[in-house]
Scaffold this motif. Structure first.
Motif, PDB file in Angstrom:
ATOM      1  N   MET A  52     -14.684 -24.386 -23.422  1.00 49.23           N
ATOM      2  CA  MET A  52     -13.352 -24.792 -23.882  1.00 49.23           C
ATOM      3  C   MET A  52     -12.275 -23.916 -23.247  1.00 49.23           C
ATOM      4  N   GLU A  53     -12.605 -22.650 -23.024  1.00 47.64           N
ATOM      5  CA  GLU A  53     -11.671 -21.754 -22.360  1.00 47.64           C
ATOM      6  C   GLU A  53     -11.467 -22.215 -20.910  1.00 47.64           C
ATOM      7  N   GLY A  99      -8.668 -24.789 -20.017  1.00 49.26           N
ATOM      8  CA  GLY A  99      -7.306 -24.306 -19.771  1.00 49.26           C
ATOM      9  C   GLY A  99      -7.093 -23.935 -18.319  1.00 49.26           C
ATOM     10  N   TYR A 100      -8.070 -23.240 -17.732  1.00 48.05           N
ATOM     11  CA  TYR A 100      -7.934 -22.829 -16.324  1.00 48.05           C
ATOM     12  C   TYR A 100      -8.073 -24.027 -15.397  1.00 48.05           C
ATOM     13  N   GLU A 136      -4.825 -25.734 -15.189  1.00 46.66           N
ATOM     14  CA  GLU A 136      -3.922 -25.011 -14.281  1.00 46.66           C
ATOM     15  C   GLU A 136      -4.214 -25.392 -12.829  1.00 46.66           C
ATOM     16  N   GLU A 159       2.019 -12.920 -17.517  1.00 46.89           N
ATOM     17  CA  GLU A 159       1.658 -13.934 -16.542  1.00 46.89           C
ATOM     18  C   GLU A 159       2.538 -15.167 -16.680  1.00 46.89           C
ATOM     19  N   ASP A 210       2.512 -19.180 -15.291  1.00 44.23           N
ATOM     20  CA  ASP A 210       1.534 -20.086 -14.687  1.00 44.23           C
ATOM     21  C   ASP A 210       2.050 -20.745 -13.417  1.00 44.23           C
ATOM     22  N   GLU A 217       5.156 -22.985 -18.236  1.00 47.59           N
ATOM     23  CA  GLU A 217       3.962 -22.520 -18.944  1.00 47.59           C
ATOM     24  C   GLU A 217       3.042 -23.718 -19.162  1.00 47.59           C
ATOM     25  N   LEU A 218       1.789 -23.586 -18.775  1.00 51.12           N
ATOM     26  CA  LEU A 218       0.824 -24.676 -18.934  1.00 51.12           C
ATOM     27  C   LEU A 218      -0.085 -24.400 -20.119  1.00 51.12           C
ATOM     28  N   LYS A 219      -0.314 -25.434 -20.896  1.00 52.59           N
ATOM     29  CA  LYS A 219      -1.186 -25.321 -22.068  1.00 52.59           C
ATOM     30  C   LYS A 219      -2.020 -26.580 -22.188  1.00 52.59           C
ATOM     31  N   THR A 220      -3.210 -26.448 -22.725  1.00 54.24           N
ATOM     32  CA  THR A 220      -3.930 -27.649 -23.110  1.00 54.24           C
ATOM     33  C   THR A 220      -4.024 -27.682 -24.624  1.00 54.24           C
ATOM     34  N   GLN A 227       5.858 -16.828 -26.715  1.00 52.90           N
ATOM     35  CA  GLN A 227       5.363 -16.390 -25.419  1.00 52.90           C
ATOM     36  C   GLN A 227       6.356 -16.751 -24.304  1.00 52.90           C
TER      37      GLN A 227
HETATM   38  P1  A3P Z   1      -4.925 -23.147 -22.763  1.00 49.37           P
HETATM   39  O1  A3P Z   1      -4.327 -22.255 -23.792  1.00 49.37           O
HETATM   40  O2  A3P Z   1      -3.927 -23.943 -22.046  1.00 49.37           O
HETATM   41  O3  A3P Z   1      -6.047 -23.967 -23.282  1.00 49.37           O
HETATM   42  P2  A3P Z   1      -2.196 -19.144 -20.999  1.00 49.37           P
HETATM   43  O4  A3P Z   1      -2.011 -20.359 -21.847  1.00 49.37           O
HETATM   44  O5  A3P Z   1      -1.747 -17.907 -21.669  1.00 49.37           O
HETATM   45  O6  A3P Z   1      -1.573 -19.365 -19.664  1.00 49.37           O
HETATM   46  O7  A3P Z   1      -3.754 -18.997 -20.769  1.00 49.37           O
HETATM   47  C1  A3P Z   1      -4.429 -19.880 -19.927  1.00 49.37           C
HETATM   48  C2  A3P Z   1      -5.817 -20.174 -20.451  1.00 49.37           C
HETATM   49  O8  A3P Z   1      -6.530 -18.975 -20.662  1.00 49.37           O
HETATM   50  C3  A3P Z   1      -5.837 -20.867 -21.795  1.00 49.37           C
HETATM   51  O9  A3P Z   1      -5.631 -22.207 -21.628  1.00 49.37           O
HETATM   52  C4  A3P Z   1      -7.235 -20.524 -22.286  1.00 49.37           C
HETATM   53  O10 A3P Z   1      -8.206 -21.336 -21.670  1.00 49.37           O
HETATM   54  C5  A3P Z   1      -7.399 -19.115 -21.776  1.00 49.37           C
HETATM   55  N1  A3P Z   1      -6.990 -18.149 -22.779  1.00 49.37           N
HETATM   56  C6  A3P Z   1      -5.786 -17.577 -22.924  1.00 49.37           C
HETATM   57  N2  A3P Z   1      -5.747 -16.730 -23.956  1.00 49.37           N
HETATM   58  C7  A3P Z   1      -6.961 -16.752 -24.491  1.00 49.37           C
HETATM   59  C8  A3P Z   1      -7.588 -16.077 -25.585  1.00 49.37           C
HETATM   60  N3  A3P Z   1      -6.921 -15.195 -26.354  1.00 49.37           N
HETATM   61  N4  A3P Z   1      -8.876 -16.350 -25.851  1.00 49.37           N
HETATM   62  C9  A3P Z   1      -9.556 -17.226 -25.111  1.00 49.37           C
HETATM   63  N5  A3P Z   1      -9.018 -17.882 -24.061  1.00 49.37           N
HETATM   64  C10 A3P Z   1      -7.767 -17.663 -23.745  1.00 49.37           C
END
Ligand code: A3P
Ligand code: MG
Ligand code: MG
Length: 385
Positions: A175-176, A179-180, A183, A232, A234, A252-255, A278
Motif C-alpha cells: 500500500m505504501e 503512493g510512490y 508519483e 520534500e 513532489d 503535492e501528490l497523494k493517493t 503539510q
Molecule cells: P500517499 O500518501 O500519496 O499514499 P508524501 O505524500 O508525503 O509525498 O509521501 C509519499 C508516499 O510515501 C505516500 O504516498 C506513502 O506511500 C509513503 N509515505 C509517506 N509517509 C508515510 C508514512 N508515515 N508511513 C508510511 N508510508 C508513508
C-alpha cells in the motif's frame, strides 16, 4: 491551566522535571483570531539522487504531468516486485544543516530562524490538537535557535504497536508502494516541452524508487516566530521562477481510497488536515489526489487548492462533526513554539537535549531534559563548527 503553567515553567526546567502544556481544544476552537503567518519562501534546496546521495541543487526536481484517459485506470501495484526501496534510517537534521551551512557560507549571513526542523515535525506540532497517537521529538538550543528532530527510537516503538493489529489482504508495504507508484505515473524528470513522448508513455514501466527526493528549504513565520523548514516537494506545475522568494507552483501528490459513503467522506476530510498542514508549511498551493480503489487501481485524479481546503471541509461537515479548523492548528503551533522556546531558554545550562512528547491520553505536550549538555545527534560537528 495553560496560563498557570506558563507563569510557573521556569522553575520546571530542571533535572527530572517535566514541563507540561495542556491542549485545550475547546479554547482553541473558540478563538476568533488567527496568529499572523508569513508566506514560506524557499531560500535554498537540495536533492537526493537515485542512490539517496545528497546534492546541493535541484537535480531531483520533477514536473507534474498526470496520466491521461487511455492510461486510466492504472494498476498502482504494477512493478511492486522491483520496488527500489530506501531502507530509511535516522538521518537527524544532517542534510538540512548541510544545506543551511552552505547557504550561510555563500551569502556570508547566518539565517535568522529561531526554529529549525523538518516540515514533518511542524506538521505534527500543528496537528497536535487533533492527534490521538502522540509523538516524540528531540530539541536542542544552539545560538538562540531551537533545533528539533524526530525521536526515531520512539517512532519505531509506536509504529510497531500501530501495525501489530494489521491483518488485511494487502501488505502495508504494498500500500505504501501505491503512493510512490502514483508519483512515478504523474511526474516527468524534465519540463513537458523537453520530454519525449516515449518517456511520457513509458512511465508505467519505470522502476519505482523512493530514494530520489527534492527538498525545499524555506523561511516562514508563525505568530512572529521565524522558522526554517526543510521538506520534500513532489513536483512543480510549470517552472521554478528566477526571482528569489517568488511564489512557486509546487504540487503535492497523494493517493486516497475513493469515497463511497458518508463515513469515507468524514475520514477523508479528517485526513485533509495533514495534507493541508503539510502543504501550508512549505507554501504548496496545489494538492493532487489520485483516487484509488481498495485493490490499488488508480481510477481518477482530482486537484485541490490548499487555500480552499478548509472551506470545503467546513461545507461538507455537519455542525457536530466538523473535523478540524485551521486556526486551531496555527494558533496552537504559535503557542507551543513560544512555550518550548521559553522553557528551553530558561534553562541555566543553555545546552543539552530536550524531549518534546505529546501524551495523547492526557492531551499534554511534555518537555523535559534527556541529556544535560551537548546537542546529542541533533547537530553535526560540521554545523556547529
Ligand atoms: P500517499 O500518501 O500519496 O499514499 P508524501 O505524500 O508525503 O509525498 O509521501 C509519499 C508516499 O510515501 C505516500 O504516498 C506513502 O506511500 C509513503 N509515505 C509517506 N509517509 C508515510 C508514512 N508515515 N508511513 C508510511 N508510508 C508513508
Ligand atoms: Mg512526497
Ligand atoms: Mg506526496
Amino acid at each position: 491551566t495553560n496560563h498557570l503553567i506558563k507563569t510557573h515553567f521556569p522553575s520546571m526546567a530542571q533535572n527530572n522535571d517535566v514541563a507540561r502544556f495542556f491542549i485545550d481544544v475547546n479554547r482553541l476552537t473558540a478563538a476568533t483570531t488567527q496568529a499572523p503567518v508569513k508566506r514560506p519562501r524557499e531560500f535554498t534546496c537540495f536533492s537526493y539522487d537515485k542512490n539517496h546521495r545528497l546534492h546541493l541543487d535541484d537535480s531531483s526536481l520533477k514536473w507534474y504531468y498526470p496520466p491521461q484517459a487511455p492510461d486510466l485506470p492504472a494498476n498502482l501495484s504494477a512493478g511492486f516486485d522491483q520496488f527500489d526501496k530506501y531502507n530509511s534510517q535516522d538521518e537527524h537534521l544532517d542534510s538540512l544543516l548541510t544545506a543551511i551551512a552552505h547557504h550561510e557560507q555563500q551569502t556570508g549571513q547566518p539565517i535568522d530562524a529561531k526554529f529549525v526542523t523538518w516540515r514533518g515535525m511542524m506538521t505534527k506540532l500543528m496537528g497536535a490538537p487533533y492527534d490521538n497517537d502522540g509523538f516524540e521529538m528531540n530539541a536542542t538550543l544552539f545560538q538562540d535557535c531551537v533545533f528539533i528532530e524526530e525521536n526515531w527510537a520512539g517512532k519505531a516503538g509506536r509504529e510497531a504497536v500501530q501495525n501489530s493489529g494489521w491483518k488485511g489482504p494487502i501488505s502495508q508495504e504494498q500500500m505504501e508502494f501505491w503512493g510512490y507508484k502514483f508519483e512515478t505515473l504523474a511526474t516527468i524528470p524534465r519540463p513537458w516541452g523537453e520530454t519525449s513522448r516515449e518517456v511520457i508513455e513509458n512511465r508505467g514501466n519505470e522502476v519505482v524508487d523512493n530514494k530520489q527526493q527534492y527538498c525545499s528549504v524555506v523561511r516562514s513565520e508563525i505568530g512572529g516566530k521565524v522558522l526554517c523548514l526543510g521538506g520534500e516537494v513532489d513536483a512543480i506545475w510549470d517552472y521554478k521562477p528566477k526571482e528569489p522568494g517568488a511564489k512557486i507552483n509546487w504540487v503535492e501528490l497523494k493517493t486516497s481510497k475513493v469515497i463511497q459513503s458518508p463515513r469515507d467522506r468524514f475520514n477523508f476530510n479528517r485526513k485533509l488536515m495533514k495534507f493541508w498542514a503539510q502543504s501550508f508549511l512549505l507554501g504548496v498551493p496545489k494538492i493532487i489526489v489520485g483516487w484509488r480503489d481498495r485493490n490499488g487501481m488508480l481510477v481518477d485524479i482530482e486537484e485541490f487548492s490548499t487555500q480552499e481546503i478548509d472551506e470545503r471541509v467546513r461545507r461538507e461537515s455537519h455542525s457536530g462533526d466538523w473535523p478540524w479548523r485551521p486556526w486551531v492548528c496555527v494558533n496552537f503551533a504559535s503557542e507551543v513554539l513560544d512555550w518550548i522556546q521559553q522553557v528551553i531558554r530558561a534553562d541555566p545550562q543553555q545546552s543539552g537535549v530536550w524531549r518534546i512528547r505529546l501524551d495523547a491520553k492526557t492531551k499534554a505536550i511534555e518537555l523535559f531534559k534527556v541529556e544535560e549538555t551537548g546537542h546529542g545527534k541533533i547537530l553535526t560537528d560540521d554545523f556547529v563548527n
